[in-house]
Design a protein around this motif. Structure first.
Motif, PDB file in Angstrom:
ATOM      1  N   ASP A  52      16.159   3.593  70.365  1.00  0.00           N
ATOM      2  CA  ASP A  52      14.833   4.089  69.979  1.00  0.00           C
ATOM      3  C   ASP A  52      13.912   2.882  69.819  1.00  0.00           C
ATOM      4  OD1 ASP A  52      12.701   5.125  68.301  1.00  0.00           O
ATOM      5  OD2 ASP A  52      14.059   6.768  67.757  1.00  0.00           O
ATOM      6  N   GLU A  70       9.157  14.434  72.527  1.00  0.00           N
ATOM      7  CA  GLU A  70       9.863  15.615  73.055  1.00  0.00           C
ATOM      8  C   GLU A  70       9.615  15.795  74.549  1.00  0.00           C
ATOM      9  OE1 GLU A  70      12.224  17.561  71.767  1.00  0.00           O
ATOM     10  OE2 GLU A  70      12.201  16.429  69.893  1.00  0.00           O
ATOM     11  N   THR A  78      17.090   7.708  61.511  1.00  0.00           N
ATOM     12  CA  THR A  78      16.152   8.563  60.759  1.00  0.00           C
ATOM     13  C   THR A  78      16.968   9.436  59.799  1.00  0.00           C
ATOM     14  OG1 THR A  78      16.220  10.457  62.272  1.00  0.00           O
ATOM     15  CG2 THR A  78      14.591   8.730  62.765  1.00  0.00           C
TER      16      THR A  78
HETATM   17  N1  LIG Z   1      22.508  19.156  66.082  1.00  0.00           N
HETATM   18  C1  LIG Z   1      21.590  18.572  66.815  1.00  0.00           C
HETATM   19  O1  LIG Z   1      21.864  18.207  67.907  1.00  0.00           O
HETATM   20  C2  LIG Z   1      20.215  18.333  66.252  1.00  0.00           C
HETATM   21  C3  LIG Z   1      19.887  18.670  64.933  1.00  0.00           C
HETATM   22  C4  LIG Z   1      18.596  18.376  64.456  1.00  0.00           C
HETATM   23  C5  LIG Z   1      17.661  17.797  65.307  1.00  0.00           C
HETATM   24  N2  LIG Z   1      18.006  17.517  66.609  1.00  0.00           N
HETATM   25  C6  LIG Z   1      17.038  16.907  67.524  1.00  0.00           C
HETATM   26  O2  LIG Z   1      16.605  15.680  66.946  1.00  0.00           O
HETATM   27  C7  LIG Z   1      15.234  15.460  67.246  1.00  0.00           C
HETATM   28  C8  LIG Z   1      14.502  15.262  65.945  1.00  0.00           C
HETATM   29  O3  LIG Z   1      15.080  14.143  65.289  1.00  0.00           O
HETATM   30  P1  LIG Z   1      14.202  13.167  64.378  1.00  0.00           P
HETATM   31  O4  LIG Z   1      13.527  13.984  63.341  1.00  0.00           O
HETATM   32  O5  LIG Z   1      15.066  12.053  64.005  1.00  0.00           O
HETATM   33  O6  LIG Z   1      13.029  12.743  65.358  1.00  0.00           O
HETATM   34  P2  LIG Z   1      12.912  11.652  66.533  1.00  0.00           P
HETATM   35  O7  LIG Z   1      14.223  11.288  67.066  1.00  0.00           O
HETATM   36  O8  LIG Z   1      11.896  12.202  67.462  1.00  0.00           O
HETATM   37  O9  LIG Z   1      12.299  10.393  65.741  1.00  0.00           O
HETATM   38  C9  LIG Z   1      11.086  10.556  65.033  1.00  0.00           C
HETATM   39  C10 LIG Z   1      10.255   9.277  65.091  1.00  0.00           C
HETATM   40  O10 LIG Z   1      10.842   8.289  64.235  1.00  0.00           O
HETATM   41  C11 LIG Z   1      10.901   7.036  64.938  1.00  0.00           C
HETATM   42  N3  LIG Z   1      11.972   6.262  64.305  1.00  0.00           N
HETATM   43  C12 LIG Z   1      13.300   6.301  64.513  1.00  0.00           C
HETATM   44  N4  LIG Z   1      13.944   5.512  63.642  1.00  0.00           N
HETATM   45  C13 LIG Z   1      13.000   4.921  62.889  1.00  0.00           C
HETATM   46  C14 LIG Z   1      13.027   4.010  61.803  1.00  0.00           C
HETATM   47  N5  LIG Z   1      14.187   3.588  61.297  1.00  0.00           N
HETATM   48  N6  LIG Z   1      11.852   3.610  61.269  1.00  0.00           N
HETATM   49  C15 LIG Z   1      10.668   4.073  61.746  1.00  0.00           C
HETATM   50  N7  LIG Z   1      10.562   4.965  62.743  1.00  0.00           N
HETATM   51  C16 LIG Z   1      11.725   5.388  63.306  1.00  0.00           C
HETATM   52  C17 LIG Z   1      11.108   7.439  66.360  1.00  0.00           C
HETATM   53  O11 LIG Z   1      10.744   6.407  67.249  1.00  0.00           O
HETATM   54  C18 LIG Z   1      10.182   8.641  66.479  1.00  0.00           C
HETATM   55  O12 LIG Z   1       8.865   8.220  66.717  1.00  0.00           O
HETATM   56  C19 LIG Z   1      14.752  16.651  68.043  1.00  0.00           C
HETATM   57  O13 LIG Z   1      14.765  16.349  69.405  1.00  0.00           O
HETATM   58  C20 LIG Z   1      15.776  17.719  67.720  1.00  0.00           C
HETATM   59  O14 LIG Z   1      15.924  18.671  68.766  1.00  0.00           O
HETATM   60  C21 LIG Z   1      19.250  17.748  67.077  1.00  0.00           C
END
Ligand SMILES: NC(=O)c1ccc[n+]([C@@H]2O[C@H](COP(=O)([O-])OP(=O)(O)OC[C@H]3O[C@@H](n4cnc5c(N)ncnc54)[C@H](O)[C@@H]3O)[C@@H](O)[C@H]2O)c1
Length: 375
Positions: free
Chosen positions: A42, A71, A128
């Motif tokens: 990421d 997304e 995250t």
């Molecule tokens: N069981 C599963 O497979 C499952 C469950 C929940 C969510 N998801 C998927 O996960 C995604 C959502 O995950 P998310 O909420 O982590 O969002 P994401 O992966 O889109 O990350 C959100 C934002 O945080 C940034 N980021 C990452 N690590 C960071 C850090 N340490 N500091 C600052 N910024 C950081 C990323 O660059 C991005 O801009 C969706 O695509 C969803 O479909 C999958």
């Protein structure tokens, strides 16, 4: 450092979560004896990756592939680019795919790992709160299609999950809120005895974030482990994790990205509680506990957030709810997870925690939540 094994069906997934634990995380990955590591990274986690990369490269060749997580990029074309990168850098069947980032990067890395040579090992390095406490504790790997989110994917057990909780401390407010909301969901729908620990973790967050994250991870694990052990593909009892997501997904779609997933699910849980009360399933004391617990998320006033959402817009989104395939549902109703008590979902006719709810009941409950003065 917390170290253990998460059982997901027949899979045993080792995990290591801690602070200042990079050497222990690298040792865990090294113990898999990979020929090389393909690191899906990421872009927001680059700074966290540097000290890890330095250590890992003493142990194995590592080939980073930086992803801008949005997304609209979470598509098979991105997975293919990652696979091309792996093969171009000489990955073989013993190589590992590392997914370091949020849930999006974890899903893309997971899908690539399950496709490369028909399956290589996957290591999640979540950065995250959503990824660390929720998304990586799952077999689900996936990508979006033009028609919608996560419409294609595979099931793959990670070979290991490694997390330095300090990585999570740089996450901006919307991402933090989403991670916290998913844990509030776990308290309300699965492990209500964790309510006090959850509130303590929220109080600790500003001063001692790593301690707070440690508690929130323990909460996520306590909620998910028993259900995933029995329902690895999340098609039966584990559907309870969809609590608040029916109206939540509809709101996310109505606001087209302007409302975070966490805020949308929080409103969705309040609507679900009001629906359940209207159907005579949940008593007012438990509805009040929803409002009390979710008030700690510091959401905007309900009428400001929800006042502009009409029945038609909501109905259009609810008509495509992704839980429709799980149970038969007439066009005038929508499948929802409801509670009859905190931690106890209402079971549908087939024993799953999903029942069809008439749309009029959902609209009335939504309008009640939208008219709430204080949450
Ligand atoms: N069981 C599963 O497979 C499952 C469950 C929940 C969510 N998801 C998927 O996960 C995604 C959502 O995950 P998310 O909420 O982590 O969002 P994401 O992966 O889109 O990350 C959100 C934002 O945080 C940034 N980021 C990452 N690590 C960071 C850090 N340490 N500091 C600052 N910024 C950081 C990323 O660059 C991005 O801009 C969706 O695509 C969803 O479909 C999958």
């Amino acid at each position: 450092m917390r170290e253990g094994t998460l059982r997901i069906g027949s899979a045993a997934v080792p995990y290591r979560y801690g602070a200042d634990c990079l050497d222990a995380l690298c040792e865990g990955i090294e113990a898999l004896r990979p020929a090389s590591a393909i690191l899906a990274l990421d872009e927001a986690a680059r700074a966290h990756a540097e000290p890890l990369l330095k250590r890992l490269r003493r142990r194995m060749p590592v080939y980073p592939f930086v992803i801008t997580p949005a997304e609209e990029h979470k598509r098979l074309s991105l997975v293919e680019s990652l696979l091309d990168h792996a093969v171009a850098n000489g990955a073989d069947r013993t190589s590992v795919v590392l997914g370091m980032g949020g849930g999006l990067v974890g899903n893309v890395a997971g899908l690539a790992a399950s496709l490369l040579y028909r399956g290589v090992r996957l290591v999640h390095l979540p950065t995250t709160p959503v990824a660390a406490f929720d998304a990586v504790l799952s077999l689900k790997q996936g990508a979006n299609l033009g028609a919608g989110k996560n419409l294609c994917g595979t099931y793959l057990a990670p070979a290991m999950i490694c997390c330095d909780l300090a990585w999570l401390a740089t996450i901006p407010r919307p991402g933090l809120l989403t991670g916290i909301t998913e844990m509030a969901k776990n308290v309300l729908a699965v492990v209500p005895d964790w309510e006090h620990a959850f509130e303590e973790a929220l109080a600790q967050l500003p001063e001692r974030p790593v301690d707070a994250f440690d508690t929130l991870f323990a909460l996520g694990l306590a909620a998910k482990a028993p259900l995933l052990s029995a329902d690895p593909h999340e098609r039966h009892g584990a559907l309870v994790f969809e609590y608040g997501h029916t109206v939540g997904h509809a709101l996310e779609s109505v606001f087209a990205g302007a409302m975070s997933h966490g805020e949308a699910v929080a409103w969705g849980m309040l609507v679900a509680a009001e629906v359940s009360a209207q159907l005579g399933r949940l008593d007012q004391a438990d509805v009040a506990r929803h409002y009390l617990l979710l008030s700690s998320l510091e959401l905007p006033p309900a009428h400001t957030a929800l006042g502009s959402v009409g029945r038609e817009a909501l109905a259009a989104r609810l008509a495509t709810d992704n839980k429709r395939g799980h149970i038969p549902c007439s066009p005038g109703s929508v499948p929802m997870v409801l509670l009859r008590r905190l931690g106890e979902p209402v079971e549908g006719p087939d024993g799953r925690p999903l029942i069809p709810v008439p749309l009029d009941v959902v609209f009335d409950a939504f309008e009640k939540v939208a008219a709430t003065e204080v949450i």
